[in-house]
Design a protein around this motif. Structure first.
Motif, short mmCIF file in Angstrom:
data_model
loop_
_atom_site.label_atom_id
_atom_site.label_comp_id
_atom_site.label_asym_id
_atom_site.label_seq_id
_atom_site.Cartn_x
_atom_site.Cartn_y
_atom_site.Cartn_z
N UNK A 85 0.83 -1.21 0.00
CA UNK A 85 0.00 0.00 0.00
C UNK A 85 0.86 1.26 0.00
N UNK A 86 2.09 1.19 0.50
CA UNK A 86 2.98 2.35 0.45
C UNK A 86 3.47 2.58 -0.97
N UNK A 87 3.88 1.53 -1.65
CA UNK A 87 4.41 1.69 -3.01
C UNK A 87 3.30 2.01 -4.00
N UNK A 88 2.10 1.44 -3.77
CA UNK A 88 0.99 1.69 -4.69
C UNK A 88 0.37 3.06 -4.48
N UNK A 89 0.53 3.62 -3.28
CA UNK A 89 0.00 4.94 -2.99
C UNK A 89 -1.29 4.93 -2.20
N UNK A 90 -2.01 3.79 -2.20
CA UNK A 90 -3.26 3.71 -1.44
C UNK A 90 -3.70 2.26 -1.34
N UNK A 91 -4.58 2.00 -0.38
CA UNK A 91 -5.15 0.66 -0.25
C UNK A 91 -5.96 0.32 -1.49
N UNK A 92 -6.71 1.29 -1.98
CA UNK A 92 -7.57 1.06 -3.15
C UNK A 92 -6.75 0.63 -4.36
#
Length: 372
Positions: free
Chosen positions: A340-347
């Motif tokens: 979720x940190x690398x993707x930018x969000x949980x969504x």
């Protein structure tokens, strides 16, 4: 560089096999010369049979059994020589019941007993049952009824009817059905059957139970325990660690003379992780949520300890990371990275789990290669 990639599933998004492939693809995109060994893993819950089939070979056998709501479902077990491996979730898993229909007072584990009977009929002398991901809370009553325990009518309707049991349950027909067969409950849950740490209190809410139903479920299991294994001064099978696994399926297997063993240890031994780690330069593991529970014997903990025993660094790539760095290091984890940190969000992480895991693995690989 030789890398062993040994993740658990990312629950609800990626199977262990899909996660291993995503990590390998991402790592090799940044480090084409890396040699990767994919070793998808399971702790006994969903994916247990698939992972062991990939590691051991053997024959997958499909059977139609009774699902948690009484309708037929198709489940598979793995037959490897005289040993059968099955996972309870294929017969009574959460995924088999839509959220709006989940009611642990009426879901049954009968299909698990039917799977055990089928494996024994096929010649299995050891049956290893992976416990986890169940939607049931019947203490294994349905499983026992499927193997012959009586009164069957009072045992196959889920947990609620157990409260009305007025006499002892006859387990002898079920015990005869598995006579000479070694039964193993593979789980890393250490909960007893009853009480504040028991099956109903800890796992009931995940299956749709509100606080009042949790109380009723625990009382029903207490009545079932009184009818099957009255506790003596030193307690009874109800108090054995793991009895509360999979809604009390652990207890049902104990009643049949089964034993509780670590699902993680069973799988790590089956895939030969110790030998693979000893020959590697790096081990990578992962799961959906790397948190405090992960360091209490769950799969990443077992992988990290195996790597550390051979002096090999171990990285964790997870959907989320909620573990203190020092705690992780003490467990043998060299570094941990959150999707979720690398993707930018949980969504974003949930929408593109494989793509985001590949990207995270590539980023980690670049950083690993750049180390002094």
């Amino acid at each position: 560089m030789r890398i062993v990639i040994a993740p658990d599933k990312f629950a609800g998004t990626l199977t262990a096999i899909e996660a291993a492939r995503a990590v390998a693809d991402g790592w090799r995109s940044a480090d084409p010369d890396a040699e990767t060994e994919l070793v998808p893993l399971s702790d006994g819950g969903p994916g247990f049979v698939e992972v062991l089939h990939a590691a051991l070979g053997g024959t997958l056998v499909s059977r139609e059994v009774t699902g948690p709501l009484g309708t037929a479902v198709t489940a598979r077990y793995l037959l490897d020589g005289e040993t059968a491996y099955l996972e309870s979730a294929q017969a009574c898993g959460l995924h088999l019941v839509p959220p709006e229909l989940r009611d642990p007072g009426r879901t049954t584990s009968r299909g698990v007993g039917e799977l055990v009977a089928a494996a024994v009929a096929d010649g299995a002398r050891t049956v290893v049952i992976g416990l986890g991901g169940s939607v049931t809370n019947d203490g294994g009553a349905g499983m026992l009824a499927a193997l012959g325990a009586t009164p069957r009518a009072g045992l196959t309707g889920g947990a609620a009817p157990l409260a009305a049991l007025s006499g002892p349950v006859d387990l002898e027909p079920a015990r005869r059905a598995v006579a000479g067969v070694r039964l193993v409950a593979a789980t890393d849950v250490d909960n007893p059957l009853l009480g504040e740490h028991g099956a109903s209190a800890v796992f009931g809410p995940q299956k749709g139970a509100d606080p009042e139903q949790v109380r009723r479920l625990d009382a029903a299991l207490a009545a079932f325990a009184a009818a099957t294994d009255p506790a003596g001064p030193d307690g009874g099978l109800r108090d054995v660690p793991g009895a509360g696994a999979a809604g009390g399926l652990g207890y049902g297997l104990l009643l049949l003379g089964g034993t509780v063993e670590s699902g993680v240890a069973r799988v790590l031994a089956a895939v030969g992780l110790a030998g693979l780690a000893a020959a590697a330069d790096l081990v990578i593991t992962g799961e959906g949520s790397f948190d405090s529970q992960s360091l209490r014997g769950k799969l990443p903990h077992g992988v990290a300890r195996t790597a550390a025993a051979h002096g090999v660094p171990c990285l964790v790539l997870a959907g989320r990371v909620a573990v203190d760095r020092d705690e992780a290091a003490a467990a043998g984890v060299t570094g941990s990275y959150a999707l979720i940190d690398s993707a930018g969000s949980v969504e974003a992480a949930l929408a593109r789990p494989a793509e985001e895991l590949r990207a995270l693995a590539a980023d980690v690989a670049r950083g690993w290669r750049a180390r002094p």
